[in-house]
Design a protein around this motif. Structure first.
Motif, PDB file in Angstrom:
ATOM      1  N   TYR A 179     -32.770  -2.149  29.850  1.00 42.76           N
ATOM      2  CA  TYR A 179     -33.526  -1.770  31.058  1.00 42.76           C
ATOM      3  C   TYR A 179     -32.930  -2.516  32.246  1.00 42.76           C
ATOM      4  O   TYR A 179     -32.458  -3.642  32.092  1.00 42.76           O
ATOM      5  CB  TYR A 179     -35.016  -2.120  30.902  1.00 42.76           C
ATOM      6  N   LYS A 232     -32.726  -6.234  30.877  1.00 46.56           N
ATOM      7  CA  LYS A 232     -33.500  -6.633  29.693  1.00 46.56           C
ATOM      8  C   LYS A 232     -33.020  -5.771  28.528  1.00 46.56           C
ATOM      9  O   LYS A 232     -33.205  -4.546  28.532  1.00 46.56           O
ATOM     10  CB  LYS A 232     -34.985  -6.417  29.994  1.00 46.56           C
ATOM     11  N   ALA A 287     -33.338  -4.025  25.338  1.00 46.96           N
ATOM     12  CA  ALA A 287     -34.493  -3.624  24.530  1.00 46.96           C
ATOM     13  C   ALA A 287     -34.084  -3.290  23.097  1.00 46.96           C
ATOM     14  O   ALA A 287     -34.869  -3.476  22.166  1.00 46.96           O
ATOM     15  CB  ALA A 287     -35.189  -2.430  25.165  1.00 46.96           C
ATOM     16  N   LYS A 314     -43.788  -5.317  16.010  1.00 47.38           N
ATOM     17  CA  LYS A 314     -44.689  -5.964  16.971  1.00 47.38           C
ATOM     18  C   LYS A 314     -44.534  -5.324  18.354  1.00 47.38           C
ATOM     19  O   LYS A 314     -43.509  -4.717  18.645  1.00 47.38           O
ATOM     20  CB  LYS A 314     -44.300  -7.439  17.109  1.00 47.38           C
ATOM     21  N   THR A 315     -45.513  -5.552  19.229  1.00 48.32           N
ATOM     22  CA  THR A 315     -45.392  -5.105  20.619  1.00 48.32           C
ATOM     23  C   THR A 315     -44.123  -5.700  21.210  1.00 48.32           C
ATOM     24  O   THR A 315     -43.841  -6.883  21.012  1.00 48.32           O
ATOM     25  CB  THR A 315     -46.619  -5.596  21.422  1.00 48.32           C
ATOM     26  N   GLY A 316     -43.347  -4.866  21.902  1.00 52.24           N
ATOM     27  CA  GLY A 316     -42.118  -5.354  22.532  1.00 52.24           C
ATOM     28  C   GLY A 316     -40.909  -5.325  21.616  1.00 52.24           C
ATOM     29  O   GLY A 316     -39.814  -5.714  22.017  1.00 52.24           O
ATOM     30  N   SER A 317     -41.080  -4.832  20.373  1.00 47.46           N
ATOM     31  CA  SER A 317     -39.944  -4.834  19.439  1.00 47.46           C
ATOM     32  C   SER A 317     -38.980  -3.679  19.715  1.00 47.46           C
ATOM     33  O   SER A 317     -37.885  -3.647  19.166  1.00 47.46           O
ATOM     34  CB  SER A 317     -40.439  -4.791  17.984  1.00 47.46           C
ATOM     35  N   GLY A 318     -39.390  -2.710  20.548  1.00 52.32           N
ATOM     36  CA  GLY A 318     -38.461  -1.637  20.939  1.00 52.32           C
ATOM     37  C   GLY A 318     -38.831  -0.246  20.436  1.00 52.32           C
ATOM     38  O   GLY A 318     -38.045   0.690  20.579  1.00 52.32           O
ATOM     39  N   LYS A 319     -40.044  -0.087  19.890  1.00 55.03           N
ATOM     40  CA  LYS A 319     -40.440   1.195  19.281  1.00 55.03           C
ATOM     41  C   LYS A 319     -40.427   2.347  20.303  1.00 55.03           C
ATOM     42  O   LYS A 319     -39.840   3.397  20.057  1.00 55.03           O
ATOM     43  CB  LYS A 319     -41.839   1.087  18.649  1.00 55.03           C
ATOM     44  N   SER A 320     -41.088   2.140  21.442  1.00 55.01           N
ATOM     45  CA  SER A 320     -41.179   3.224  22.438  1.00 55.01           C
ATOM     46  C   SER A 320     -39.804   3.546  23.008  1.00 55.01           C
ATOM     47  O   SER A 320     -39.485   4.712  23.253  1.00 55.01           O
ATOM     48  CB  SER A 320     -42.104   2.839  23.593  1.00 55.01           C
ATOM     49  N   THR A 321     -39.000   2.516  23.216  1.00 56.72           N
ATOM     50  CA  THR A 321     -37.642   2.747  23.730  1.00 56.72           C
ATOM     51  C   THR A 321     -36.865   3.585  22.715  1.00 56.72           C
ATOM     52  O   THR A 321     -36.203   4.564  23.084  1.00 56.72           O
ATOM     53  CB  THR A 321     -36.933   1.395  23.964  1.00 56.72           C
TER      54      THR A 321
HETATM   55  P1  ADP Z   1     -42.718  -1.495  21.843  1.00 59.77           P
HETATM   56  O1  ADP Z   1     -42.875  -0.014  21.988  1.00 59.77           O
HETATM   57  O2  ADP Z   1     -42.324  -1.907  20.450  1.00 59.77           O
HETATM   58  O3  ADP Z   1     -43.890  -2.270  22.342  1.00 59.77           O
HETATM   59  P2  ADP Z   1     -40.832  -1.256  24.041  1.00 59.77           P
HETATM   60  O4  ADP Z   1     -39.778  -0.307  23.626  1.00 59.77           O
HETATM   61  O5  ADP Z   1     -41.907  -0.769  24.956  1.00 59.77           O
HETATM   62  O6  ADP Z   1     -41.450  -1.942  22.739  1.00 59.77           O
HETATM   63  O7  ADP Z   1     -40.147  -2.507  24.752  1.00 59.77           O
HETATM   64  C1  ADP Z   1     -38.990  -3.173  24.261  1.00 59.77           C
HETATM   65  C2  ADP Z   1     -38.589  -4.255  25.248  1.00 59.77           C
HETATM   66  O8  ADP Z   1     -38.168  -3.672  26.470  1.00 59.77           O
HETATM   67  C3  ADP Z   1     -39.715  -5.220  25.584  1.00 59.77           C
HETATM   68  O9  ADP Z   1     -39.165  -6.510  25.739  1.00 59.77           O
HETATM   69  C4  ADP Z   1     -40.230  -4.705  26.906  1.00 59.77           C
HETATM   70  O10 ADP Z   1     -40.770  -5.736  27.678  1.00 59.77           O
HETATM   71  C5  ADP Z   1     -38.974  -4.146  27.542  1.00 59.77           C
HETATM   72  N1  ADP Z   1     -39.286  -2.996  28.421  1.00 59.77           N
HETATM   73  C6  ADP Z   1     -39.936  -1.864  28.085  1.00 59.77           C
HETATM   74  N2  ADP Z   1     -40.018  -1.020  29.125  1.00 59.77           N
HETATM   75  C7  ADP Z   1     -39.390  -1.636  30.149  1.00 59.77           C
HETATM   76  C8  ADP Z   1     -39.125  -1.295  31.521  1.00 59.77           C
HETATM   77  N3  ADP Z   1     -39.514  -0.118  32.035  1.00 59.77           N
HETATM   78  N4  ADP Z   1     -38.463  -2.200  32.278  1.00 59.77           N
HETATM   79  C9  ADP Z   1     -38.047  -3.381  31.774  1.00 59.77           C
HETATM   80  N5  ADP Z   1     -38.254  -3.775  30.502  1.00 59.77           N
HETATM   81  C10 ADP Z   1     -38.909  -2.924  29.699  1.00 59.77           C
END
Ligand code: ADP
Length: 271
Positions: A12, A20, A22, A41-48
């Motif tokens: 990101y 950052k 991801a 865990k939250t922040g592990s990269g699932k949504s990305t």
């Molecule tokens: P999860 O879905 O597992 O909670 P995410 O894919 O949302 O994880 O996030 C993975 C990492 O990328 C995290 O460290 C999060 O803080 C970071 N992140 C997610 N979206 C953004 C964004 N739009 N800008 C900057 N960092 C991001």
């Protein structure tokens, strides 16, 4: 192979002071008809990860190929969206049309289908998702929480994607709403033979529904294999930060449930 990810890295804020990372070193192959659970865990990269799978995000390093189309090929983005439907977390926040019908019809209309075909698709998904016809002319904002969620999911299904990705589809729903959504997902997999990718924070839901489990930890694939291997391995879950304090109790319950409803196929001798 339906979705192939090769040496994928996603950052990101690329080339800004706010970079950052991801995801890194992601290698994955997903075949038609699989039912995959993604946990971490939250922040592990699932949504990305799942946004990379339908081309909403494009990796800076590596390639994501969907049904032979590289997601870097911007001209073919629509073709990818048609094949891979992504249901976001709390998808009802994205309802915006005046009526439920218009909201569900938006996706297929956008893909260029005729009005008759759009009507047919809306009718079909409403039957599957148990959305009564009399709701179609209402404003989505008049609906209950569970109804709104089903309408938002219907909008994605009406595009008839081969692969459906759902990011925490039951978040915030009560037990009845959750059961309904899960039984719809199971039908999509078993009857309509869709490829399903489910993000869930609930180990129990993943264990009940999915065949293959991918565990993400700090942007990397920590595990990719059968649910049996995943849930038998306390160390693995612990290292991914996924352990509730009483994992042995959870495992025990999963095994018992599997035994009772014959879906989670642990042998009862292990209990
Ligand atoms: P999860 O879905 O597992 O909670 P995410 O894919 O949302 O994880 O996030 C993975 C990492 O990328 C995290 O460290 C999060 O803080 C970071 N992140 C997610 N979206 C953004 C964004 N739009 N800008 C900057 N960092 C991001």
């Amino acid at each position: 192979m339906f979705i192939e990810m090769k040496n994928v890295e996603f950052i990101y804020g690329y080339k800004t002071p706010f970079e950052k990372k991801a995801l890194e070193n992601i290698n994955l192959s997903i075949t038609n008809g699989e039912f995959i659970g993604i946990i971490g865990k939250t922040g592990s990269g699932k949504s990305t990860l799942v946004q990379l799978m339908n081309g909403l995000l494009v990796p800076q390093i590596g390639d994501v190929v969907v049904d032979g189309i590289n997601t870097k090929d911007k001209k073919r983005a629509k073709e990818i969206r048609k094949r891979v439907g992504l249901v976001f977390q709390y998808p009802e926040y994205q309802l915006f049309e005046e009526t439920v019908y218009k909201d569900i019809a938006f996706g297929p209309q956008n893909l260029g289908f005729s009005e008759d075909e759009v009507k047919r698709r809306v009718k079909e998904v409403c039957e599957l998702l148990e959305i009564p016809q009399q709701l179609l002319e209402k404003s989505p904002f008049e609906l209950s929480g569970g109804q709104k969620r089903r309408v938002a999911i219907a909008g994605i299904l009406a595009m008839d994607p081969e692969c459906i990705i759902l990011d925490e589809p039951t978040a915030g729903l009560d037990m009845r709403g959750r059961k309904r959504i899960f039984s719809i997902i199971e039908r999509l997999h078993k009857e309509a033979k869709k490829t399903i990718i489910l993000i869930s924070h609930s180990l129990e839901d993943v264990a009940m529904l999915c065949d293959r489990v991918i565990i993400l930890n700090k942007g990397k694939i920590h595990f990719d294999g059968s649910k049996h291997q995943a849930f038998e391995n306390v160390n693995l879950l612990e290292k991914s930060g996924l352990l509730p304090p009483d994992i042995l109790y959870l495992q025990h319950r999963l095994k018992l449930k599997g035994f009772k409803i014959d879906r989670f196929e642990y042998s009862i001798e292990k209990v």
